[in-house]
Design an enzyme around this catalytic site. Sequence first.
Site, PDB file in Angstrom:
ATOM      1  N   CYS A  80      10.952  17.355 117.078  1.00 34.77           N
ATOM      2  CA  CYS A  80      10.338  16.238 118.009  1.00 34.77           C
ATOM      3  C   CYS A  80      11.071  15.059 117.621  1.00 34.77           C
ATOM      4  O   CYS A  80      11.567  14.761 116.654  1.00 34.77           O
ATOM      5  CB  CYS A  80       8.612  16.240 117.630  1.00 34.77           C
ATOM      6  SG  CYS A  80       7.814  14.833 118.471  1.00 34.77           S
ATOM      7  N   CYS A 103      12.494  -3.823 114.819  1.00 28.65           N
ATOM      8  CA  CYS A 103      12.215  -3.383 116.208  1.00 28.65           C
ATOM      9  C   CYS A 103      11.773  -4.848 117.059  1.00 28.65           C
ATOM     10  O   CYS A 103      10.989  -5.561 116.618  1.00 28.65           O
ATOM     11  CB  CYS A 103      11.170  -2.474 116.379  1.00 28.65           C
ATOM     12  SG  CYS A 103      10.667  -1.946 118.082  1.00 28.65           S
ATOM     13  N   ARG A 135      -4.006  16.277 116.667  1.00 28.56           N
ATOM     14  CA  ARG A 135      -3.342  15.957 115.257  1.00 28.56           C
ATOM     15  C   ARG A 135      -4.078  15.063 114.685  1.00 28.56           C
ATOM     16  O   ARG A 135      -4.389  14.023 115.202  1.00 28.56           O
ATOM     17  CB  ARG A 135      -1.915  15.735 115.434  1.00 28.56           C
ATOM     18  CG  ARG A 135      -1.344  15.437 114.028  1.00 28.56           C
ATOM     19  CD  ARG A 135       0.212  15.432 113.997  1.00 28.56           C
ATOM     20  NE  ARG A 135       0.713  16.496 114.828  1.00 28.56           N
ATOM     21  CZ  ARG A 135       1.582  16.194 115.585  1.00 28.56           C
ATOM     22  NH1 ARG A 135       2.246  15.279 116.124  1.00 28.56           N
ATOM     23  NH2 ARG A 135       2.151  17.369 116.290  1.00 28.56           N
ATOM     24  N   CYS A 180       2.137  -2.518 114.024  1.00 29.25           N
ATOM     25  CA  CYS A 180       3.293  -1.883 113.440  1.00 29.25           C
ATOM     26  C   CYS A 180       3.994  -2.735 112.319  1.00 29.25           C
ATOM     27  O   CYS A 180       4.391  -4.001 112.446  1.00 29.25           O
ATOM     28  CB  CYS A 180       4.308  -1.784 114.600  1.00 29.25           C
ATOM     29  SG  CYS A 180       5.894  -0.673 113.975  1.00 29.25           S
ATOM     30  N   CYS A 232       4.207  -4.786 118.816  1.00 34.06           N
ATOM     31  CA  CYS A 232       3.157  -3.711 118.857  1.00 34.06           C
ATOM     32  C   CYS A 232       2.150  -4.421 117.721  1.00 34.06           C
ATOM     33  O   CYS A 232       2.633  -4.185 116.668  1.00 34.06           O
ATOM     34  CB  CYS A 232       3.238  -2.302 118.574  1.00 34.06           C
ATOM     35  SG  CYS A 232       4.525  -1.884 120.045  1.00 34.06           S
TER      36      CYS A 232
HETATM   37  N1  SAM Z   1       9.367   2.841 118.466  1.00 32.71           N
HETATM   38  C1  SAM Z   1       8.903   4.052 118.974  1.00 32.71           C
HETATM   39  C2  SAM Z   1       7.545   3.783 119.927  1.00 32.71           C
HETATM   40  O1  SAM Z   1       7.089   3.089 119.756  1.00 32.71           O
HETATM   41  O2  SAM Z   1       7.577   4.675 120.905  1.00 32.71           O
HETATM   42  C3  SAM Z   1       8.582   5.076 118.113  1.00 32.71           C
HETATM   43  C4  SAM Z   1       7.870   4.969 116.468  1.00 32.71           C
HETATM   44  S1  SAM Z   1       6.129   4.249 116.688  1.00 32.71           S
HETATM   45  C5  SAM Z   1       5.906   4.018 114.819  1.00 32.71           C
HETATM   46  C6  SAM Z   1       5.235   5.576 117.111  1.00 32.71           C
HETATM   47  C7  SAM Z   1       3.705   5.433 117.132  1.00 32.71           C
HETATM   48  O3  SAM Z   1       3.123   5.580 115.658  1.00 32.71           O
HETATM   49  C8  SAM Z   1       3.025   4.397 117.885  1.00 32.71           C
HETATM   50  O4  SAM Z   1       2.824   4.305 119.075  1.00 32.71           O
HETATM   51  C9  SAM Z   1       1.694   4.430 117.221  1.00 32.71           C
HETATM   52  O5  SAM Z   1       0.776   4.963 117.972  1.00 32.71           O
HETATM   53  C10 SAM Z   1       1.746   4.866 115.770  1.00 32.71           C
HETATM   54  N2  SAM Z   1       1.734   3.977 114.545  1.00 32.71           N
HETATM   55  C11 SAM Z   1       2.601   3.021 114.550  1.00 32.71           C
HETATM   56  N3  SAM Z   1       2.235   2.221 113.352  1.00 32.71           N
HETATM   57  C12 SAM Z   1       0.840   2.482 112.973  1.00 32.71           C
HETATM   58  C13 SAM Z   1       0.029   2.273 111.894  1.00 32.71           C
HETATM   59  N4  SAM Z   1       0.177   1.204 111.234  1.00 32.71           N
HETATM   60  N5  SAM Z   1      -1.077   2.729 111.960  1.00 32.71           N
HETATM   61  C14 SAM Z   1      -1.388   3.886 112.778  1.00 32.71           C
HETATM   62  N6  SAM Z   1      -0.393   4.494 113.832  1.00 32.71           N
HETATM   63  C15 SAM Z   1       0.633   3.786 113.786  1.00 32.71           C
HETATM   64 FE1  SF4 Z   2       8.751  -0.810 117.752  1.00 30.88          FE
HETATM   65 FE2  SF4 Z   2       6.584  -0.177 116.002  1.00 30.88          FE
HETATM   66 FE3  SF4 Z   2       6.263  -0.685 118.869  1.00 30.88          FE
HETATM   67 FE4  SF4 Z   2       7.647   1.500 118.194  1.00 30.88          FE
HETATM   68  S1  SF4 Z   2       5.480   0.849 117.318  1.00 30.88           S
HETATM   69  S2  SF4 Z   2       8.275  -0.011 119.721  1.00 30.88           S
HETATM   70  S3  SF4 Z   2       8.662   0.677 116.296  1.00 30.88           S
HETATM   71  S4  SF4 Z   2       7.033  -2.323 117.240  1.00 30.88           S
END
Ligand code: SAM
Ligand code: SF4
Length: 335
Positions: free
Chosen positions: A144, A69, A276, A76, A73
């Site tokens: 979802c 991606c 949740r 992530c 973030c």
């Molecule tokens: N890429 C899309 C987005 O960011 O909208 C969808 C997938 S993203 C993994 C969905 C959510 O998972 C993120 O917004 C975050 O809140 C949560 N998330 C991701 N990685 C995480 C982690 N290591 N620990 C806790 N929550 C996490």
């Molecule tokens: Fe990409 Fe992870 Fe951010 Fe979702 S949370 S936009 S998968 S970097």
Amino acid sequence: MNPHASSLAAKGIGGPAPPRHEWSLDEVEALFELPFMELVFRAAEVHRRWFDPTELQLSQLLSVKTGGCPEDCGYCAQSQKFKTGVAATKLMDAETVIAAAAEAKAGGAQRFCMGAAWRDLKDRDLPKVAAMISGVKALGLETCATLGMLTPDQAKALKAAGLDFYNHNLDTGPDYYDKVVTTRTYQDRLDTLAAVRDAGMPTCCGGIVGMGETRCDRAGLLHQLAILPSHPESLPINDLMPIPGTPLGDSKAVDPLEFVRMIAAARIVCPKSMVRIAAGREHMSRELQALCFLAGANSIFIGGRLLTTNNPEKTADEALLADLKMKPMPVGLSR
Ligand code: SAM
Ligand code: SF4
Ligand code: DTB
């Protein structure tokens, strides 16, 4: 609303106060400052006015497109900006996703959430995504998806394909947000949520605790959710799963009692939402999870895997539900 409360409300007697949208940030912050027992008690009262506290919604996740991606973030595993060891995959075929959903249903899942490591949905991927959604829906599961940012037309197309909910998290309070993500703004996220709402689709929106944010930042996130034109139907609270190689990989774990405060405050400000316990149950004790359920959490992810990280195994969750005498929520009640 539980049947007893709803019959009283129908007669105009008592009934739960309707959700409020004019919360001030000070009011939400004040909830966090309450004595712990007072906060949990108030949250449990609100929970019981709207829900049967012995019922739990069971969702299951599948990463339909993992890694690579372009976003940054900081939490992530799937960002290509960090060395996390997660390999990028292509978007799965609809048949593979539908087969996984059938297995999730057989394992007790009521809702199936498809996640893609995308910044935004590309129109070229829409037909395949729509086929997944309609196939999963045809199994009798709630659907979802979380696919990144959407345009208004894409939101409408997903709804037409049978999507019941769209997940898009605000992640944290507006003042802390740019310490975590720089490649998309808070407003971008609010715009996607508006596109989803305007398409007539219920939203799933929450955030993460344990990223180094303060209590005020946590209150800031809940305040943003509380003042939305409609509260998110699902409100996931993730306890950070620290991912080695990411900027937040060494974050200090949040105090479990502070996590319970977040759940309780979420229940109070968004009384009708499904709150949740999302990521992080793997490192939570049974006692902490029970306290979260008392404080108003009524939804979990089941299955041994989230997107790239682990979740408690089915047998552990079955034992927890049995020991707490909790049961799956009938499908449809969560809407
Ligand atoms: N890429 C899309 C987005 O960011 O909208 C969808 C997938 S993203 C993994 C969905 C959510 O998972 C993120 O917004 C975050 O809140 C949560 N998330 C991701 N990685 C995480 C982690 N290591 N620990 C806790 N929550 C996490
Ligand atoms: Fe990409 Fe992870 Fe951010 Fe979702 S949370 S936009 S998968 S970097
Ligand atoms: C949400 O709020 N949490 C889920 C779901 N919505 C998409 C994702 C949790 C991801 C945890 C880290 C991982 O497995 O990579």
